[in-house]
Design a protein around this motif. Structure first.
Motif, PDB file in Angstrom:
ATOM      1  N   TYR A   1      45.812  47.869  35.723  1.00 54.36           N
ATOM      2  CA  TYR A   1      45.391  49.173  36.227  1.00 54.36           C
ATOM      3  C   TYR A   1      46.501  50.216  36.262  1.00 54.36           C
ATOM      4  O   TYR A   1      46.286  51.348  36.710  1.00 54.36           O
ATOM      5  N   SER A   2      47.694  49.844  35.772  1.00 52.19           N
ATOM      6  CA  SER A   2      48.729  50.867  35.632  1.00 52.19           C
ATOM      7  C   SER A   2      48.330  51.860  34.540  1.00 52.19           C
ATOM      8  O   SER A   2      48.813  52.990  34.494  1.00 52.19           O
TER       9      SER A   2
ATOM     10  N   ASN B   1      41.790  51.999  32.271  1.00 52.11           N
ATOM     11  CA  ASN B   1      41.157  50.705  32.547  1.00 52.11           C
ATOM     12  C   ASN B   1      40.352  50.719  33.847  1.00 52.11           C
ATOM     13  O   ASN B   1      39.681  49.742  34.179  1.00 52.11           O
ATOM     14  N   LEU B   2      40.441  51.830  34.584  1.00 51.87           N
ATOM     15  CA  LEU B   2      39.643  51.968  35.818  1.00 51.87           C
ATOM     16  C   LEU B   2      38.321  52.692  35.562  1.00 51.87           C
ATOM     17  O   LEU B   2      37.505  52.823  36.474  1.00 51.87           O
TER      18      LEU B   2
ATOM     19  N   GLY C   1      37.818  42.688  47.752  1.00 46.83           N
ATOM     20  CA  GLY C   1      37.293  42.595  46.393  1.00 46.83           C
ATOM     21  C   GLY C   1      36.099  43.477  46.124  1.00 46.83           C
ATOM     22  O   GLY C   1      35.546  43.465  45.025  1.00 46.83           O
ATOM     23  N   THR C   2      35.675  44.291  47.111  1.00 44.56           N
ATOM     24  CA  THR C   2      34.543  45.200  46.897  1.00 44.56           C
ATOM     25  C   THR C   2      34.972  46.475  46.163  1.00 44.56           C
ATOM     26  O   THR C   2      34.134  47.268  45.751  1.00 44.56           O
ATOM     27  N   ALA C   3      36.292  46.666  46.014  1.00 43.93           N
ATOM     28  CA  ALA C   3      36.833  47.759  45.201  1.00 43.93           C
ATOM     29  C   ALA C   3      37.959  47.193  44.348  1.00 43.93           C
ATOM     30  O   ALA C   3      38.670  46.274  44.761  1.00 43.93           O
ATOM     31  N   ASP C   4      38.111  47.732  43.160  1.00 41.24           N
ATOM     32  CA  ASP C   4      39.159  47.269  42.253  1.00 41.24           C
ATOM     33  C   ASP C   4      40.496  47.928  42.547  1.00 41.24           C
ATOM     34  O   ASP C   4      41.555  47.355  42.255  1.00 41.24           O
TER      35      ASP C   4
END
Length: 278
Positions: free
Chosen positions: A152-153, A157-158, A202-205
């Protein structure tokens, strides 16, 4: 008879003129007093000094305003900064916890006199209220689980992923304008700490977060040891919010300059690991 009648008419005229002059004379001081009273009524500074306290709107935000878990003392950079300003104003600080998304409603409704809680200066806020001179540099960062740091850097990819952020925050504004993050599933929460809980569970990335807070809340030895910063997102500065055109803003700016000059603010910045705005 005519002379007597003429004298009576002249006397009546003189008395009428005197009465009218008397009424006119009373109007001027009354108008002046009313103007002075109106001016005092419009002064936030006068109201605060008369009340003997400054009502400060805040949310729990370590290291700005928080309760020290070891001592139970309410503290933080903004807390101590506000206390120093109030001392110079000759009033007591009254810290009132608010919901960040309703900060302008609380301010305009008179429930608080200012918003003093690591508030990012934005064009929208400058249009809605008077904001003090900048006092701290900050950065918005993207926080995720350590295992996803490299993935996610790259914010592309988000896209399509779930990203948590505080409602009404600078993070929400910049995310909605970003080419990649605007295409993520942006989930708003009422507090920044709730955004971290979303990632941890884990409900948000990922979450978009103030760097000043992230550095104090995540990583080894914290409740969020498995979270890390994967990228710097947005540079910003903090300011204190007051009602539009409030004279209280000018006075606090004056005191802030004194506290910078005598080293008080730099000492607080060193204590809490912050960088003062230029």
């Amino acid at each position: 008879m005519k002379a007597k009648r003429l004298f009576s008419l002249l006397l009546a005229g003189v008395m009428t003129s005197t009465l009218l002059a008397g009424c006119g004379g009373n109007d001027t001081p009354a108008a002046s007093a009313s103007g002075a009273s109106s001016s005092a009524a419009d002064s936030d500074l006068a109201k605060v000094q008369e009340a003997g306290k400054l009502k400060i709107g805040y949310t729990v935000y370590d290291p700005m305003n928080y309760t020290d878990p070891d001592t139970g003392e309410f503290t933080g950079f903004d807390t101590e900064f506000a206390q120093a300003v109030c001392e110079k104003l000759g009033v007591e600080p009254d810290f009132i916890e608010i919901v960040w998304d309703t900060k302008q409603i609380e301010l305009e409704g008179g429930n608080i006199d200012c918003i003093w809680n690591g508030m990012t200066i934005t064009d929208d806020l400058k249009a809605a209220m008077s904001i003090s001179d900048p006092y701290v540099q900050n950065t918005q960062v993207v926080v995720t689980k350590t295992e996803n740091k490299d993935t996610y850097s790259d914010y592309s990819n988000l896209i399509g992923k779930t990203v948590a952020l505080e409602a009404g925050s600078a993070a929400q504004s910049v995310a909605e304008e970003d080419e990649n993050l605007s295409q993520a599933n942006l989930v708003t929460v009422s507090k920044q700490t709730d955004a971290l809980l979303e990632v941890k569970s884990g409900t948000a990335d990922a979450a978009i977060f103030d760097k000043t807070m992230a550095e104090n809340m995540i990583g080894e030895g914290t409740d969020f040891a498995d979270l890390t910063i994967c990228g710097v997102f947005h540079e910003e500065q903090y300011g204190i919010g007051f009602r539009k055109d409030s004279d209280l803003c000018d006075k606090v700016n004056e005191i802030m300059a004194e506290l910078k000059s005598d080293g008080t603010l730099q000492a607080l910045a060193d204590k809490y690991g912050l960088t003062l705005a230029e």
